[in-house]
Design a protein around this motif. Structure first.
Motif, PDB file in Angstrom:
ATOM      1  N   PRO A  12       8.370  30.056  -2.797  1.00 40.88           N
ATOM      2  CA  PRO A  12       8.096  29.210  -3.965  1.00 40.88           C
ATOM      3  C   PRO A  12       8.929  29.575  -5.201  1.00 40.88           C
ATOM      4  CG  PRO A  12       6.191  30.589  -3.415  1.00 40.88           C
ATOM      5  CD  PRO A  12       7.181  30.754  -2.308  1.00 40.88           C
ATOM      6  N   MET A  13       9.740  30.619  -5.100  1.00 38.53           N
ATOM      7  CA  MET A  13      10.670  30.868  -6.198  1.00 38.53           C
ATOM      8  C   MET A  13      12.118  30.768  -5.729  1.00 38.53           C
ATOM      9  SD  MET A  13       9.133  33.725  -8.749  1.00 38.53           S
ATOM     10  CE  MET A  13      10.659  34.210  -9.519  1.00 38.53           C
ATOM     11  N   PHE A  18      14.421  25.718  -7.279  1.00 41.27           N
ATOM     12  CA  PHE A  18      14.156  25.806  -8.716  1.00 41.27           C
ATOM     13  C   PHE A  18      15.211  25.021  -9.500  1.00 41.27           C
ATOM     14  CE2 PHE A  18      14.900  27.646 -12.897  1.00 41.27           C
ATOM     15  CZ  PHE A  18      13.636  27.554 -13.447  1.00 41.27           C
ATOM     16  N   LEU A  25      13.363  18.131 -14.194  1.00 32.92           N
ATOM     17  CA  LEU A  25      12.396  18.236 -15.296  1.00 32.92           C
ATOM     18  C   LEU A  25      13.071  18.174 -16.658  1.00 32.92           C
ATOM     19  CD1 LEU A  25       9.212  18.915 -15.481  1.00 32.92           C
ATOM     20  CD2 LEU A  25      10.235  18.838 -13.211  1.00 32.92           C
ATOM     21  N   ILE A  29      12.154  15.454 -19.495  1.00 33.61           N
ATOM     22  CA  ILE A  29      11.725  15.737 -20.871  1.00 33.61           C
ATOM     23  C   ILE A  29      12.693  15.100 -21.876  1.00 33.61           C
ATOM     24  CG2 ILE A  29      11.345  17.573 -22.566  1.00 33.61           C
ATOM     25  CD1 ILE A  29      10.445  19.344 -20.186  1.00 33.61           C
ATOM     26  N   ILE A  68       4.774  14.071  -7.715  1.00 32.06           N
ATOM     27  CA  ILE A  68       4.070  14.643  -8.871  1.00 32.06           C
ATOM     28  C   ILE A  68       4.601  14.019 -10.160  1.00 32.06           C
ATOM     29  CG2 ILE A  68       3.582  16.787 -10.107  1.00 32.06           C
ATOM     30  CD1 ILE A  68       3.858  18.256  -7.401  1.00 32.06           C
ATOM     31  N   ILE A 101      11.432  24.957 -27.170  1.00 34.30           N
ATOM     32  CA  ILE A 101      11.045  24.601 -25.796  1.00 34.30           C
ATOM     33  C   ILE A 101      11.806  25.475 -24.800  1.00 34.30           C
ATOM     34  CG2 ILE A 101      11.069  22.781 -24.036  1.00 34.30           C
ATOM     35  CD1 ILE A 101      10.865  20.747 -26.362  1.00 34.30           C
ATOM     36  N   LEU A 105      10.651  28.244 -21.980  1.00 31.76           N
ATOM     37  CA  LEU A 105      11.113  28.176 -20.590  1.00 31.76           C
ATOM     38  C   LEU A 105      11.695  29.521 -20.151  1.00 31.76           C
ATOM     39  CD1 LEU A 105      12.093  26.812 -17.936  1.00 31.76           C
ATOM     40  CD2 LEU A 105      14.094  26.003 -19.195  1.00 31.76           C
ATOM     41  N   ALA A 108       9.072  32.047 -19.569  1.00 32.73           N
ATOM     42  CA  ALA A 108       8.397  31.811 -18.290  1.00 32.73           C
ATOM     43  C   ALA A 108       9.300  32.241 -17.136  1.00 32.73           C
ATOM     44  CB  ALA A 108       8.000  30.349 -18.156  1.00 32.73           C
ATOM     45  N   ARG A 363       2.600  36.985 -23.519  1.00 33.20           N
ATOM     46  CA  ARG A 363       3.854  36.365 -23.159  1.00 33.20           C
ATOM     47  C   ARG A 363       4.970  36.882 -24.063  1.00 33.20           C
ATOM     48  NH1 ARG A 363       1.489  32.010 -24.543  1.00 33.20           N
ATOM     49  NH2 ARG A 363       3.300  30.758 -25.099  1.00 33.20           N
TER      50      ARG A 363
ATOM     51  N   ILE B  29      18.308  30.693 -15.386  1.00 35.15           N
ATOM     52  CA  ILE B  29      17.109  31.268 -14.755  1.00 35.15           C
ATOM     53  C   ILE B  29      17.272  31.309 -13.235  1.00 35.15           C
ATOM     54  CG2 ILE B  29      14.621  30.935 -14.374  1.00 35.15           C
ATOM     55  CD1 ILE B  29      14.540  29.703 -17.216  1.00 35.15           C
ATOM     56  N   SER B  96       4.811  34.296 -10.114  1.00 33.64           N
ATOM     57  CA  SER B  96       5.397  33.086 -10.659  1.00 33.64           C
ATOM     58  C   SER B  96       5.770  32.148  -9.530  1.00 33.64           C
ATOM     59  CB  SER B  96       6.621  33.492 -11.467  1.00 33.64           C
ATOM     60  OG  SER B  96       7.072  32.431 -12.249  1.00 33.64           O
ATOM     61  N   SER B  97       6.283  31.004  -9.878  1.00 34.75           N
ATOM     62  CA  SER B  97       6.741  30.029  -8.879  1.00 34.75           C
ATOM     63  C   SER B  97       7.512  28.953  -9.614  1.00 34.75           C
ATOM     64  CB  SER B  97       5.548  29.391  -8.165  1.00 34.75           C
ATOM     65  OG  SER B  97       4.825  28.577  -9.073  1.00 34.75           O
ATOM     66  N   THR B  98       8.268  28.200  -8.865  1.00 34.04           N
ATOM     67  CA  THR B  98       8.974  27.064  -9.450  1.00 34.04           C
ATOM     68  C   THR B  98       7.988  26.121 -10.138  1.00 34.04           C
ATOM     69  OG1 THR B  98      10.774  27.195  -7.868  1.00 34.04           O
ATOM     70  CG2 THR B  98      10.370  25.036  -8.851  1.00 34.04           C
ATOM     71  N   ILE B 101       6.594  27.766 -13.469  1.00 32.70           N
ATOM     72  CA  ILE B 101       7.566  27.810 -14.570  1.00 32.70           C
ATOM     73  C   ILE B 101       7.817  26.410 -15.101  1.00 32.70           C
ATOM     74  CG2 ILE B 101       9.946  28.368 -15.204  1.00 32.70           C
ATOM     75  CD1 ILE B 101       9.891  30.530 -12.997  1.00 32.70           C
ATOM     76  N   LEU B 102       8.000  25.461 -14.187  1.00 28.56           N
ATOM     77  CA  LEU B 102       8.315  24.106 -14.636  1.00 28.56           C
ATOM     78  C   LEU B 102       7.100  23.423 -15.262  1.00 28.56           C
ATOM     79  CD1 LEU B 102      10.802  22.961 -11.866  1.00 28.56           C
ATOM     80  CD2 LEU B 102      11.273  24.031 -14.086  1.00 28.56           C
ATOM     81  N   GLU B 104       4.982  25.031 -17.127  1.00 34.47           N
ATOM     82  CA  GLU B 104       5.001  25.569 -18.490  1.00 34.47           C
ATOM     83  C   GLU B 104       6.055  24.820 -19.317  1.00 34.47           C
ATOM     84  OE1 GLU B 104       3.005  28.727 -19.375  1.00 34.47           O
ATOM     85  OE2 GLU B 104       3.315  27.551 -21.192  1.00 34.47           O
ATOM     86  N   LEU B 105       7.203  24.585 -18.720  1.00 36.94           N
ATOM     87  CA  LEU B 105       8.268  23.831 -19.408  1.00 36.94           C
ATOM     88  C   LEU B 105       7.793  22.436 -19.799  1.00 36.94           C
ATOM     89  CD1 LEU B 105      11.210  23.129 -20.254  1.00 36.94           C
ATOM     90  CD2 LEU B 105      11.685  22.645 -17.844  1.00 36.94           C
ATOM     91  N   LEU B 106       7.145  21.772 -18.866  1.00 33.19           N
ATOM     92  CA  LEU B 106       6.690  20.411 -19.134  1.00 33.19           C
ATOM     93  C   LEU B 106       5.651  20.399 -20.256  1.00 33.19           C
ATOM     94  CD1 LEU B 106       7.102  17.522 -18.211  1.00 33.19           C
ATOM     95  CD2 LEU B 106       5.304  17.853 -16.515  1.00 33.19           C
ATOM     96  N   THR B 315       2.323  31.677 -13.468  1.00 31.21           N
ATOM     97  CA  THR B 315       2.972  32.315 -14.622  1.00 31.21           C
ATOM     98  C   THR B 315       1.965  32.524 -15.743  1.00 31.21           C
ATOM     99  OG1 THR B 315       3.756  30.488 -16.056  1.00 31.21           O
ATOM    100  CG2 THR B 315       5.085  30.973 -14.116  1.00 31.21           C
ATOM    101  N   LEU B 316       2.204  33.595 -16.478  1.00 38.04           N
ATOM    102  CA  LEU B 316       1.367  33.952 -17.629  1.00 38.04           C
ATOM    103  C   LEU B 316       1.427  32.828 -18.663  1.00 38.04           C
ATOM    104  CD1 LEU B 316      -0.202  36.446 -18.709  1.00 38.04           C
ATOM    105  CD2 LEU B 316       1.892  37.125 -19.844  1.00 38.04           C
ATOM    106  N   MET B 371       0.337  21.495 -11.048  1.00 40.70           N
ATOM    107  CA  MET B 371       1.620  21.434 -10.342  1.00 40.70           C
ATOM    108  C   MET B 371       1.696  22.477  -9.232  1.00 40.70           C
ATOM    109  SD  MET B 371       4.276  20.346 -13.391  1.00 40.70           S
ATOM    110  CE  MET B 371       5.741  20.415 -12.342  1.00 40.70           C
TER     111      MET B 371
END
Lengths: 505, 505
Positions: A12-13, A18, A25, A29, A68, A101, A105, A108, A363, B29, B96-98, B101-102, B104-106, B315-316, B371
């Motif tokens: 998942p990473m 990613f 994403l 945005i 999604i 923003i 990111l 994160a 964070r 990243i 964490s994971s894609t 992180i995304l 959080e970005l969104l 993610t935190l 997500m």
């Protein structure tokens, strides 16, 4: 060892995935910001709308990002009140920026938890550096900076800062007067202080009846009067209560009133109180020399905070708190379990921010503040804030030029407090008397109509019996034409309401 | 109106610039994650390193993103302890994971502040939905879900959850026994409970001496014994103290011990206590049926929390808290100033999450949890967790197979507690007696060497006098080969230490 991932082959990473989804994403945005004006500012959904649209349970199998994103567009966006819309003038802004923003990111992406120095030295050290940078930009007195004997810390919100300050002040005072005297402690503020202070006082065990919200007046633009404070304190002391804490505000929520720090600190210090300056909204303006005077006297206080996510482009959450005496925080908030011990902490030569705040995990928030400061520089940041102030000034002038309206309190920053008045001759003085009820209803109606249009979102306040409309400029995308358009919308609805009004009365 | 931006012509939220910089950051990243193994896991910088590298003040003029990224690469990354490194086995993971992180970005891209329903209905409603989804995945009893009469809320960290639960319990109890009796209240936990509970109790005004950290034993795998709890409570009651709160832990920090909920709740409930279940680490495992038994008895508690940022890929920060009686929270934490009033809230038909937590402002955290749940689905999420457990199991076997080492307590989740023992015959039983000091020193030395290698990062704990090494599998990028490599590194340093050891003793 046996293969561990059975139903998916992708970690998942995984970087490629990613990258693919991340670019998607970012474009999403960017498009959202480009097209944001097509949405009504205030969401129009009805309570419970989303539960009808989403399945009752989490999916068993993975769903593709494309699905999604489709749901985000069709189900989530309609339920969003668009805080980043250029016609958003409600509450206080939560001002964002590309740097803010992307700083979030990046934080994160690193995914570090900087509770102590060792857990990520850069997270701690960058925070101390940017808090000194920012403090210097605000011309905070040296004792608030690390380069003095104080220092700064980044929390989530002012609510946390209030709790931390109250705990530090409380424990310091109880060490003097006896640990069983918590019921004696009194906290002072004005009737305009943010409600979070009352809540924080309750959280730390101050009796709800022991928070004195000293009355303010319209004549004094709703600022806390040092004389009123002194009277309240003297009366309490006479009754055997123990003054603990004063919260002064720079830019109150209802009307952006500014409490006069110098004389307030003088009163508070005579009675041994901790003084906290809540500049959540107004503080940022102090990077402009022409506004710095609003915190004159801050040298007499103990702590100072502002929300960089409000009017400083860092995106939620980023509350900056400076204190003169970090030891007071550390005495109340330190924890040193064996599982967190390490050489650096044991040496005493590093900062472990966990001991400056409520939470252990934190964070890497300094990254976004640093990126904002560098991406725009002092010159642009001043210019952005001045731009907002200029727009508010222009709006104030429009309001003042229309005799159906009045400006309720003089504008101080980038927010205008105004209302319709019942008659075109309405002076708006304190003597309006019996008409206030009707005026208030009329303005409430005006606000509902304006917000219902979807073209503008404002909120209200009720001060000194007056229901007023708050026009807070500060959304990053707002340009002069949005202010003009908002004024047009307000005027249209005022016309309509005046029609109704003639019917009704 | 006059032009408002003088030193720059670009709005700081300009979409084109956001797109350009955003794609750059995503690639940065992705590259960071691809290349993360080239960095030492534990940062090697010395205290104060960064202040020497950065200028003393914020820049006056804007700096290009390219410059900032260069500094991040050369100045920030060396000061990072890489929590996302596949050879990170320290503390607990912050997985964490894609999707995390995304998400959080969104959330940052939307930039909404969902303190009440109206401020962004989707933020509130999605949170209620995913908390029900997640609660159902954990087989939480219905009374914890919105679909029962309870409900869930997402906070930053468990520390906040502790404070909120304690305040709710405190106010409920003081309403019964009298508001001046705060000094009588007693909080119970074990000597293995996270230090955040003691801190939270202090914050809410519980006397530090009134937190009973009931002793645990190695024989009981450091779980809280219901009998010991009962003895402590009875002794207190006899002395006139008032039992308030019990915190039971599912997966303690030092050794992932599991407190037996069913009998503990029975004792606590006989004495009118609020029971909170802190499953910060261990809770996530309950989505796998084979682990669900660790929270058997949760139906007898009042509240339950876990950190989805620990071992659930979000993610935190993302602490999920479920409560049976949200009204208890709302009674303590509600604020209703006029400036936050709105039709939806006044109707009583919506949730205003500000009244469920300490802070007013709140990020759109449910987006990332949603997500994560959708991007991976229940099947993969179980599989990820099982993968971590399988790797920990394999590591445990390696340790057990080397007679210089012992597993200190039986592994329960994905963390192995182990140590070197002084002699190859060392049984590791409680009777090691006088050798423990030497053993502890030896293991401390081993840990320093292993972490100093930069190839692995682990941390330690001290329980029952035993200094043990914690090998916590859970970083998302960790694959079986990283576990094998870590074991190799540990063995190498054990060899070297045994050499020294022969010299020293």
């Amino acid at each position: 060892m046996t293969p561990l991932l059975t139903t998916t082959t992708t970690n998942p990473m995984n970087s490629d995935e990613f990258r693919r989804q991340g670019h998607m994403l970012i474009d999403f945005i960017a498009d959202y910001h480009s097209n944001i004006e097509q949405y009504p500012v205030l969401s129009r959904v009805k309570p419970g709308y989303l539960r009808q649209l989403l399945p009752p349970s989490a999916p068993y199998e993975a769903e593709p990002i494309e699905e999604i994103m489709k749901d985000i567009q069709s189900h989530i966006i309609p339920g969003i009140t668009h805080w980043q819309h250029p016609s958003y003038f409600a509450y206080f802004p939560c001002s964002s920026s590309t740097a803010g923003i992307l700083g979030e990111l990046l934080a994160a992406g690193f995914g570090v938890v900087g509770f102590n120095w060792e857990a990520s030295p850069a997270a701690t050290e960058l925070e101390t550096i940017v808090m000194d940078w920012f403090g210097e930009m605000l011309s905070l007195p040296k004792p608030y900076l690390f380069s003095g004997d104080g220092g700064g810390v980044i929390m989530g919100t002012t609510c946390e800062a209030f709790i931390v300050m109250l705990v530090a002040a409380r424990d310091q005072k109880l060490a003097e007067i006896g640990k069983d005297k918590i019921g004696k402690l009194v906290v002072y503020c004005s009737d305009q202080t943010h409600c979070a202070l009352q809540k924080a006082a309750k959280v730390v065990g101050i009796r709800p009846g022991n928070v004195r919200a000293v009355a303010t007046t319209r004549a004094a633009s709703f600022a806390l009067s040092p004389d009123s404070l002194e009277s309240a304190v003297l009366a309490d002391v006479e009754m055997g209560w123990v003054p603990l804490f004063l919260c002064a505000t720079i830019g109150t929520t209802s009307t952006t009133a500014v409490d006069p720090l110098q004389p307030l600190c003088q009163v508070a210090k005579q009675h041994g109180m901790w003084v906290h300056v809540d500049a959540a909204y107004g503080g940022s303006a102090c990077i402009c020399p022409e506004f710095r005077h609003v915190i004159d006297g801050v040298e007499g206080a103990d702590s100072f905070s502002l929300n960089a996510h409000k009017w400083f482009f860092t995106t939620l959450d980023c509350c900056c708190l400076w204190v003169k005496n970090p030891d007071a925080l550390k005495r109340s908030l330190s924890t040193n379990p064996e599982y967190l011990r390490n050489q650096a902490s044991d040496s005493g030569g590093v900062i472990d921010y966990k001991d400056w705040q409520l939470t252990l995990s934190r964070r890497f928030r300094s990254l976004k503040l640093w990126m904002v400061l560098r991406s725009y520089g002092v010159a642009n940041l001043r210019s952005f804030l001045r731009g907002h102030v200029a727009m508010a000034k222009a709006f104030e002038k429009l309001v003042a030029g229309d005799d159906r309206f009045e400006v309720v309190v003089p504008r101080r920053f980038a927010m205008v407090c105004f209302r319709m008045t019942r008659t075109s001759e309405g002076s708006g003085s304190d003597d309006d008397g019996g008409d206030e009820g009707a005026n208030n209803l009329m303005n409430k109606k005006l606000l509902e109509r304006v917000n219902g249009s979807g073209r503008v979102f404002m909120t209200h306040a009720l001060v000194g019996g007056i229901y007023l409309l708050r026009f807070a400029v500060g959304s990053t995308l707002t340009e002069p034409e949005h202010v003009m358009e908002a004024w047009k919308v307000i005027q249209e609805h005022a016309d309509a309401i005046q029609g109704d009004y003639i019917h009704l009365y």
